[in-house]
Design an enzyme around this catalytic site. Structure first.
Site, PDB file in Angstrom:
ATOM      1  N   THR A   1      62.233  53.242  69.916  1.00 34.81           N
ATOM      2  CA  THR A   1      62.054  53.788  71.260  1.00 34.81           C
ATOM      3  C   THR A   1      63.271  54.548  71.738  1.00 34.81           C
ATOM      4  O   THR A   1      63.156  55.542  72.459  1.00 34.81           O
ATOM      5  CB  THR A   1      61.740  52.648  72.253  1.00 34.81           C
ATOM      6  OG1 THR A   1      60.501  52.042  71.881  1.00 34.81           O
ATOM      7  CG2 THR A   1      61.616  53.160  73.673  1.00 34.81           C
TER       8      THR A   1
ATOM      9  N   TYR B   1      54.248  56.227  74.602  1.00 33.57           N
ATOM     10  CA  TYR B   1      55.098  57.320  74.126  1.00 33.57           C
ATOM     11  C   TYR B   1      55.100  57.330  72.596  1.00 33.57           C
ATOM     12  O   TYR B   1      54.515  56.455  71.943  1.00 33.57           O
ATOM     13  CB  TYR B   1      56.520  57.137  74.660  1.00 33.57           C
ATOM     14  CG  TYR B   1      57.080  55.769  74.390  1.00 33.57           C
ATOM     15  CD1 TYR B   1      57.684  55.464  73.170  1.00 33.57           C
ATOM     16  CD2 TYR B   1      56.992  54.760  75.351  1.00 33.57           C
ATOM     17  CE1 TYR B   1      58.155  54.197  72.913  1.00 33.57           C
ATOM     18  CE2 TYR B   1      57.476  53.489  75.097  1.00 33.57           C
ATOM     19  CZ  TYR B   1      58.058  53.213  73.881  1.00 33.57           C
ATOM     20  OH  TYR B   1      58.531  51.955  73.623  1.00 33.57           O
TER      21      TYR B   1
ATOM     22  N   THR C   1      62.869  48.060  69.282  1.00 35.00           N
ATOM     23  CA  THR C   1      63.064  46.710  69.819  1.00 35.00           C
ATOM     24  C   THR C   1      62.101  45.668  69.251  1.00 35.00           C
ATOM     25  O   THR C   1      62.374  44.468  69.332  1.00 35.00           O
ATOM     26  CB  THR C   1      62.938  46.717  71.351  1.00 35.00           C
ATOM     27  OG1 THR C   1      61.639  47.193  71.716  1.00 35.00           O
ATOM     28  CG2 THR C   1      64.008  47.596  71.983  1.00 35.00           C
ATOM     29  N   ASP C   2      60.984  46.089  68.680  1.00 37.12           N
ATOM     30  CA  ASP C   2      59.981  45.117  68.231  1.00 37.12           C
ATOM     31  C   ASP C   2      60.521  44.159  67.172  1.00 37.12           C
ATOM     32  O   ASP C   2      60.168  42.978  67.159  1.00 37.12           O
ATOM     33  CB  ASP C   2      58.738  45.834  67.694  1.00 37.12           C
ATOM     34  CG  ASP C   2      57.889  46.428  68.805  1.00 37.12           C
ATOM     35  OD1 ASP C   2      58.163  46.130  69.980  1.00 37.12           O
ATOM     36  OD2 ASP C   2      56.954  47.190  68.495  1.00 37.12           O
TER      37      ASP C   2
ATOM     38  N   LYS D   1      63.256  38.878  71.709  1.00 36.76           N
ATOM     39  CA  LYS D   1      62.581  39.699  72.716  1.00 36.76           C
ATOM     40  C   LYS D   1      61.648  38.804  73.527  1.00 36.76           C
ATOM     41  O   LYS D   1      60.812  38.100  72.974  1.00 36.76           O
ATOM     42  CB  LYS D   1      61.797  40.822  72.035  1.00 36.76           C
ATOM     43  CG  LYS D   1      61.251  41.880  72.993  1.00 36.76           C
ATOM     44  CD  LYS D   1      60.640  43.045  72.223  1.00 36.76           C
ATOM     45  CE  LYS D   1      60.188  44.146  73.188  1.00 36.76           C
ATOM     46  NZ  LYS D   1      59.632  45.318  72.474  1.00 36.76           N
TER      47      LYS D   1
ATOM     48  N   GLU E   1      57.746  15.209  63.530  1.00 38.09           N
ATOM     49  CA  GLU E   1      56.282  15.269  63.602  1.00 38.09           C
ATOM     50  C   GLU E   1      55.620  15.196  62.235  1.00 38.09           C
ATOM     51  O   GLU E   1      54.399  15.247  62.135  1.00 38.09           O
ATOM     52  CB  GLU E   1      55.856  16.564  64.304  1.00 38.09           C
ATOM     53  CG  GLU E   1      56.205  16.620  65.785  1.00 38.09           C
ATOM     54  CD  GLU E   1      55.500  15.530  66.576  1.00 38.09           C
ATOM     55  OE1 GLU E   1      54.315  15.258  66.284  1.00 38.09           O
ATOM     56  OE2 GLU E   1      56.131  14.940  67.471  1.00 38.09           O
TER      57      GLU E   1
END
Length: 362
Positions: free
Chosen positions: A45, A59, A125-126, A198, A319
């Site tokens: 981006t 975009y 950023t992903d 993120k 667990e």
């Protein structure tokens, strides 16, 4: 006679003042030498463009080249000698193992040069947190490496890319960042690659380090650090990718209510070497999935129990009886970062005891 004495006195005083001025000029500190910072661009981006100045979603990512990014922030030249390379031009959802290896090898080659003081990587950023953590494990230098991105394309009103890039270069060129591991710098904040994630799909303050907190701020043209990660990184890791052309196949199986064994069985059938189970809560194993994971381990697949929660420790033998199942737990790593460490671990060993040690070390 009195006149001559006065003249001599004035002349002597002049010589004294001249000598002091010359001494002061000689003693004046030389202008600070600017660091040499290389910007490696991969797209994302921060290099994206929109149809209008108000287009902040929908975009096109990865359209602006590295030199255009540098030219858009002339203030960079005041804090570093900056050069740029276009390594990739992709949206970061397309970042993969092949790109990671290429990028890491280039980073190591550059940092080995005495005239390179730091590196900035522009990135979508992903998957920025994954690339940063991979580099955190394989970069072989204490010199700063800063990964940076943007949440708004370069054409948007109040685009965050320029200030993020400026702060990233400032941090990469600072002595304070030396030895801190790979960093993610966005929104005036400095985060460690291991902990950052993120947290929001669109807002500019999306990158955070839950619970453990960020390392510091970039304020007043200076990087301010308040803490450092205690987990080993960069030069202190045992991973060497210099001769690797590929990484072992590792996948993530996500858990949810009513989940069945389909994903686990499909991954095993596809020949994965490792499997991260993104469990609910403390990495709980649903009744329908446990047999499939146990069968996967019996076939030699290394299984790591992680959690989809995003915060907290996955406790060994909590667990599930990990000793009996011969599983590994992810500690505080989220599933996507657990996958990265497991891939690198499998380049060294298949021993679950050794791999568990690595998860507690890195």
């Amino acid at each position: 006679m009195t006149y001559l004495k006065s003249a001599r006195t004035l002349f002597a005083l002049f010589l004294c003042l001249f000598a002091l001025a010359a001494q002061a000029q000689t003693a004046a500190p030389a202008p600070a030498k600017l660091p040499n910072v290389v910007i490696l661009a991969t797209g994302g981006t921060i290099a994206g463009t929109g149809a209008t100045s108000t287009t902040t979603v929908g975009y096109t990512a990865a359209t602006v080249g590295v030199q255009a990014l540098i030219n858009a922030v002339p203030e960079l030249q005041k804090v570093a000698h900056v050069s740029g390379e276009q390594v990739f031009q992709i949206a970061s959802e397309n970042m993969g193992n092949e790109q990671w290896l290429t990028l890491a090898k280039r980073v190591n080659a550059l940092l080995a040069q005495p005239n390179v003081d730091g590196i900035v990587i522009t990135h979508g950023t992903d998957t920025i947190e994954e690339t940063a953590y991979f580099l955190n494990l394989v970069v072989k230098s204490k010199k700063p490496v800063v990964v940076v991105g943007a949440m708004r394309p370069s054409t948007a009103i109040s685009a965050d890319g320029p200030i993020n890039l400026y702060n990233a270069v400032l941090t990469a060129g600072s002595q304070e960042a030396v030895g801190k591991g790979v960093l993610v710098v966005m929104n005036d904040q400095i985060n460690a690659a291991r902990e950052v994630t993120k947290t929001n799909t669109v807002t500019t303050d999306t990158f955070k380090s839950p619970e453990l907190g960020m390392l510091g701020y970039v304020v007043g043209n200076q990087a301010h650090f308040y803490r450092a990660s205690t987990r080993k990184h960069t030069v202190d890791t045992e991973f060497d990718i210099s001769k690797l052309d590929a990484l072992p196949a590792v996948e993530i199986a996500y858990t949810y209510a009513n989940v069945g064994p389909t994903a686990v069985n499909a991954f095993v059938a596809a020949g994965v070497k490792g499997l991260v189970h993104a469990g609910v809560g403390d990495g709980s194993l649903p009744t329908k999935v446990r047999p499939a994971l146990s069968a996967a381990r019996a076939k030699g697949v290394v299984v790591v129990r992680s959690s989809r929660v995003g915060q907290g420790i996955v406790a060994r033998n909590g667990e599930a009886n990990d000793d009996e199942l011969d599983f590994v737990v992810s500690d505080t790593l989220n599933p996507q970062k657990a996958r990265i460490l497991l891939m690198l671990a499998l380049t060294k060993t298949g021993s679950t005891k050794e791999i568990q040690r690595m998860f507690y070390t890195y």
